[in-house]
Design a protein around this motif. Structure first.
Motif, PDB file in Angstrom:
ATOM      1  N   UNK A 117       0.824  -1.221   0.000  1.00 51.02           N
ATOM      2  CA  UNK A 117       0.000   0.000   0.000  1.00 51.02           C
ATOM      3  C   UNK A 117       0.851   1.262   0.000  1.00 51.02           C
ATOM      4  N   UNK A 118       2.126   1.140   0.430  1.00 51.84           N
ATOM      5  CA  UNK A 118       3.026   2.293   0.423  1.00 51.84           C
ATOM      6  C   UNK A 118       3.812   2.405  -0.874  1.00 51.84           C
ATOM      7  N   UNK A 119       3.483   1.555  -1.846  1.00 46.14           N
ATOM      8  CA  UNK A 119       4.157   1.598  -3.145  1.00 46.14           C
ATOM      9  C   UNK A 119       5.529   0.953  -3.145  1.00 46.14           C
ATOM     10  N   UNK A 120       5.834   0.170  -2.116  1.00 43.31           N
ATOM     11  CA  UNK A 120       7.180  -0.401  -2.016  1.00 43.31           C
ATOM     12  C   UNK A 120       7.194  -1.904  -2.278  1.00 43.31           C
ATOM     13  N   UNK A 121       8.222  -2.330  -3.006  1.00 41.45           N
ATOM     14  CA  UNK A 121       8.458  -3.757  -3.257  1.00 41.45           C
ATOM     15  C   UNK A 121       9.904  -4.060  -2.897  1.00 41.45           C
ATOM     16  N   UNK A 122      10.126  -5.172  -2.223  1.00 43.69           N
ATOM     17  CA  UNK A 122      11.466  -5.563  -1.787  1.00 43.69           C
ATOM     18  C   UNK A 122      11.781  -6.928  -2.377  1.00 43.69           C
ATOM     19  N   UNK A 123      12.894  -7.012  -3.084  1.00 41.82           N
ATOM     20  CA  UNK A 123      13.289  -8.278  -3.718  1.00 41.82           C
ATOM     21  C   UNK A 123      14.660  -8.657  -3.179  1.00 41.82           C
ATOM     22  N   UNK A 124      14.719  -9.809  -2.521  1.00 40.26           N
ATOM     23  CA  UNK A 124      15.976 -10.281  -1.929  1.00 40.26           C
ATOM     24  C   UNK A 124      16.647 -11.298  -2.853  1.00 40.26           C
ATOM     25  N   UNK A 125      17.929 -11.536  -2.602  1.00 38.77           N
ATOM     26  CA  UNK A 125      18.638 -12.611  -3.298  1.00 38.77           C
ATOM     27  C   UNK A 125      18.830 -12.372  -4.781  1.00 38.77           C
ATOM     28  N   UNK A 126      18.999 -11.114  -5.176  1.00 36.09           N
ATOM     29  CA  UNK A 126      19.218 -10.792  -6.590  1.00 36.09           C
ATOM     30  C   UNK A 126      20.720 -10.886  -6.887  1.00 36.09           C
ATOM     31  N   UNK A 127      21.114 -11.581  -7.940  1.00 33.84           N
ATOM     32  CA  UNK A 127      22.549 -11.643  -8.263  1.00 33.84           C
ATOM     33  C   UNK A 127      23.111 -10.232  -8.482  1.00 33.84           C
ATOM     34  N   UNK A 128      24.288  -9.977  -7.941  1.00 32.90           N
ATOM     35  CA  UNK A 128      24.881  -8.655  -8.124  1.00 32.90           C
ATOM     36  C   UNK A 128      25.378  -8.491  -9.556  1.00 32.90           C
ATOM     37  N   UNK A 129      25.385  -7.245 -10.013  1.00 28.92           N
ATOM     38  CA  UNK A 129      25.838  -6.957 -11.372  1.00 28.92           C
ATOM     39  C   UNK A 129      24.786  -6.154 -12.115  1.00 28.92           C
ATOM     40  N   UNK A 130      25.000  -5.966 -13.428  1.00 33.68           N
ATOM     41  CA  UNK A 130      24.034  -5.175 -14.195  1.00 33.68           C
ATOM     42  C   UNK A 130      22.689  -5.888 -14.296  1.00 33.68           C
ATOM     43  N   UNK A 131      21.625  -5.101 -14.249  1.00 30.70           N
ATOM     44  CA  UNK A 131      20.283  -5.695 -14.306  1.00 30.70           C
ATOM     45  C   UNK A 131      19.338  -4.701 -14.957  1.00 30.70           C
ATOM     46  N   UNK A 132      18.233  -5.209 -15.435  1.00 29.02           N
ATOM     47  CA  UNK A 132      17.157  -4.349 -15.882  1.00 29.02           C
ATOM     48  C   UNK A 132      15.979  -4.553 -14.933  1.00 29.02           C
ATOM     49  N   UNK A 133      15.289  -3.477 -14.629  1.00 25.54           N
ATOM     50  CA  UNK A 133      14.128  -3.557 -13.742  1.00 25.54           C
ATOM     51  C   UNK A 133      12.896  -3.161 -14.544  1.00 25.54           C
ATOM     52  N   UNK A 134      11.897  -4.020 -14.512  1.00 22.51           N
ATOM     53  CA  UNK A 134      10.643  -3.717 -15.193  1.00 22.51           C
ATOM     54  C   UNK A 134       9.534  -3.557 -14.171  1.00 22.51           C
ATOM     55  N   UNK A 135       8.640  -2.610 -14.435  1.00 16.93           N
ATOM     56  CA  UNK A 135       7.477  -2.394 -13.561  1.00 16.93           C
ATOM     57  C   UNK A 135       6.223  -2.546 -14.414  1.00 16.93           C
ATOM     58  N   UNK A 136       5.298  -3.346 -13.930  1.00 17.26           N
ATOM     59  CA  UNK A 136       4.042  -3.605 -14.659  1.00 17.26           C
ATOM     60  C   UNK A 136       2.872  -3.405 -13.701  1.00 17.26           C
ATOM     61  N   UNK A 137       1.817  -2.783 -14.206  1.00 13.96           N
ATOM     62  CA  UNK A 137       0.619  -2.586 -13.374  1.00 13.96           C
ATOM     63  C   UNK A 137      -0.614  -3.013 -14.172  1.00 13.96           C
ATOM     64  N   UNK A 138      -1.609  -3.626 -13.515  1.00 17.02           N
ATOM     65  CA  UNK A 138      -2.797  -4.104 -14.256  1.00 17.02           C
ATOM     66  C   UNK A 138      -3.509  -3.002 -15.046  1.00 17.02           C
ATOM     67  N   UNK A 139      -3.414  -1.735 -14.600  1.00 20.75           N
ATOM     68  CA  UNK A 139      -4.130  -0.657 -15.289  1.00 20.75           C
ATOM     69  C   UNK A 139      -3.353  -0.052 -16.459  1.00 20.75           C
ATOM     70  N   UNK A 140      -2.112  -0.462 -16.650  1.00 22.16           N
ATOM     71  CA  UNK A 140      -1.329   0.185 -17.705  1.00 22.16           C
ATOM     72  C   UNK A 140      -1.826  -0.253 -19.087  1.00 22.16           C
ATOM     73  N   UNK A 141      -1.649   0.642 -20.056  1.00 25.34           N
ATOM     74  CA  UNK A 141      -2.037   0.306 -21.427  1.00 25.34           C
ATOM     75  C   UNK A 141      -0.826  -0.109 -22.255  1.00 25.34           C
ATOM     76  N   UNK A 142       0.324   0.472 -21.964  1.00 22.68           N
ATOM     77  CA  UNK A 142       1.550   0.092 -22.688  1.00 22.68           C
ATOM     78  C   UNK A 142       2.655  -0.164 -21.669  1.00 22.68           C
ATOM     79  N   UNK A 143       3.630  -0.982 -22.084  1.00 20.83           N
ATOM     80  CA  UNK A 143       4.751  -1.294 -21.194  1.00 20.83           C
ATOM     81  C   UNK A 143       5.616  -0.051 -20.968  1.00 20.83           C
ATOM     82  N   UNK A 144       6.007   0.162 -19.722  1.00 21.24           N
ATOM     83  CA  UNK A 144       6.967   1.235 -19.421  1.00 21.24           C
ATOM     84  C   UNK A 144       8.352   0.752 -19.843  1.00 21.24           C
ATOM     85  N   UNK A 145       9.247   1.679 -20.237  1.00 24.62           N
ATOM     86  CA  UNK A 145      10.605   1.254 -20.587  1.00 24.62           C
ATOM     87  C   UNK A 145      11.313   0.654 -19.372  1.00 24.62           C
ATOM     88  N   UNK A 146      12.179  -0.330 -19.630  1.00 24.59           N
ATOM     89  CA  UNK A 146      12.924  -0.958 -18.535  1.00 24.59           C
ATOM     90  C   UNK A 146      13.920   0.039 -17.963  1.00 24.59           C
TER      91      UNK A 146
END
Ligand SMILES: [Cu+2]
Length: 230
Positions: free
Chosen positions: A163-192
């Motif tokens: 409800x505070x808009x926060x997501x926590x993801x543990x155990x992610x391999x270190x190094x370069x990554x892309x982060x994607x955010x998706x919401x049920x109300x979106x019409x088009x994908x946001x850029x990574x």
């Protein structure tokens, strides 16, 4: 000697593994600045995939109760399965539906089941394998207002904002990554979002829209053998 060495060696290995795992905390806000709940945050490490994939979660269950899907949003990693269970005393139907602008985006996996009233033996769908990443809108042919959203994550590194808009993801391999955010109300994908995961990474993003507020679940229907159609 060996029995003493083994726990020490195990602790060393754990420490080594932890040294290569980071975490990502993402804050998702709407166009009006308010925090966004129910946004899916997915981290896609750009390095080589680990030799052993993490185990798949148990089959996700989506219920149909009081002419609503419960829960409204289900997120699973690719390769997981989902099952639909009718908990109402009348028939439901469940099918994949197109999403996106004017329903122009086909669901990544298509399915359709007719489910009988609860506890009649025909009230449960077969387990459905979700082997393609992406989004699926779920509907019921008999009750046009029923909607649920399924999101199949391409990686096991995902979380849903609270409800505070926060997501926590543990155990992610270190190094370069892309982060994607998706919401049920979106019409088009946001850029990574490109990121470098080292230790505890905190990031934020603002969606170009404000999700509509969802009505709280209605009180249980008082159904006495009638068959609502809407
Ligand atoms: Cu229905």
């Amino acid at each position: 000697m060996t029995t003493l060495l083994r726990p020490a060696l195990y602790a060393l290995l754990l420490a080594a593994a932890a040294a290569h795992a980071g975490s990502v905390q993402m804050l998702v806000t709407a166009a009006d600045g308010s925090p966004v709940a129910d946004a899916v945050v997915v981290v896609l490490p750009q390095g080589p995939a680990p030799a052993t994939a993490p185990p798949l979660p148990p089959v996700a269950v989506i219920g149909q109760k009081n002419i609503r899907f419960e829960p409204l949003l289900t997120v699973v990693p690719v390769g997981a399965s989902v099952r639909f269970v009718n908990q109402d005393r009348f028939d439901h139907h469940v099918r994949s539906m197109p999403g996106g602008p004017l329903g122009s985006v086909a669901p990544v996996t298509e399915f359709e089941y007719r489910l009988g009233p609860q506890r009649r033996g025909t009230h449960t769908s077969p387990d459905l394998l979700l082997d393609k990443p992406g989004a699926i809108v779920v509907g019921c042919h008999l009750h046009g207002s029923m909607r649920a959203h399924l999101y199949v994550s391409p990686t096991p590194h995902f979380a849903v904002t609270d409800a505070n808009g926060r997501a926590q993801i543990q155990g992610v391999p270190e190094g370069p990554a892309q982060i994607r955010v998706w919401h049920p109300d979106q019409l088009v994908d946001a850029p990574a979002i490109s990121a470098q995961v080292t230790g505890a990474l905190a990031a934020s993003t603002r969606l170009p829209f404000t999700p509509r507020r969802r009505a709280p679940p209605p009180p249980p229907a008082n159904v006495h053998g009638d068959y609502p159609t809407q």
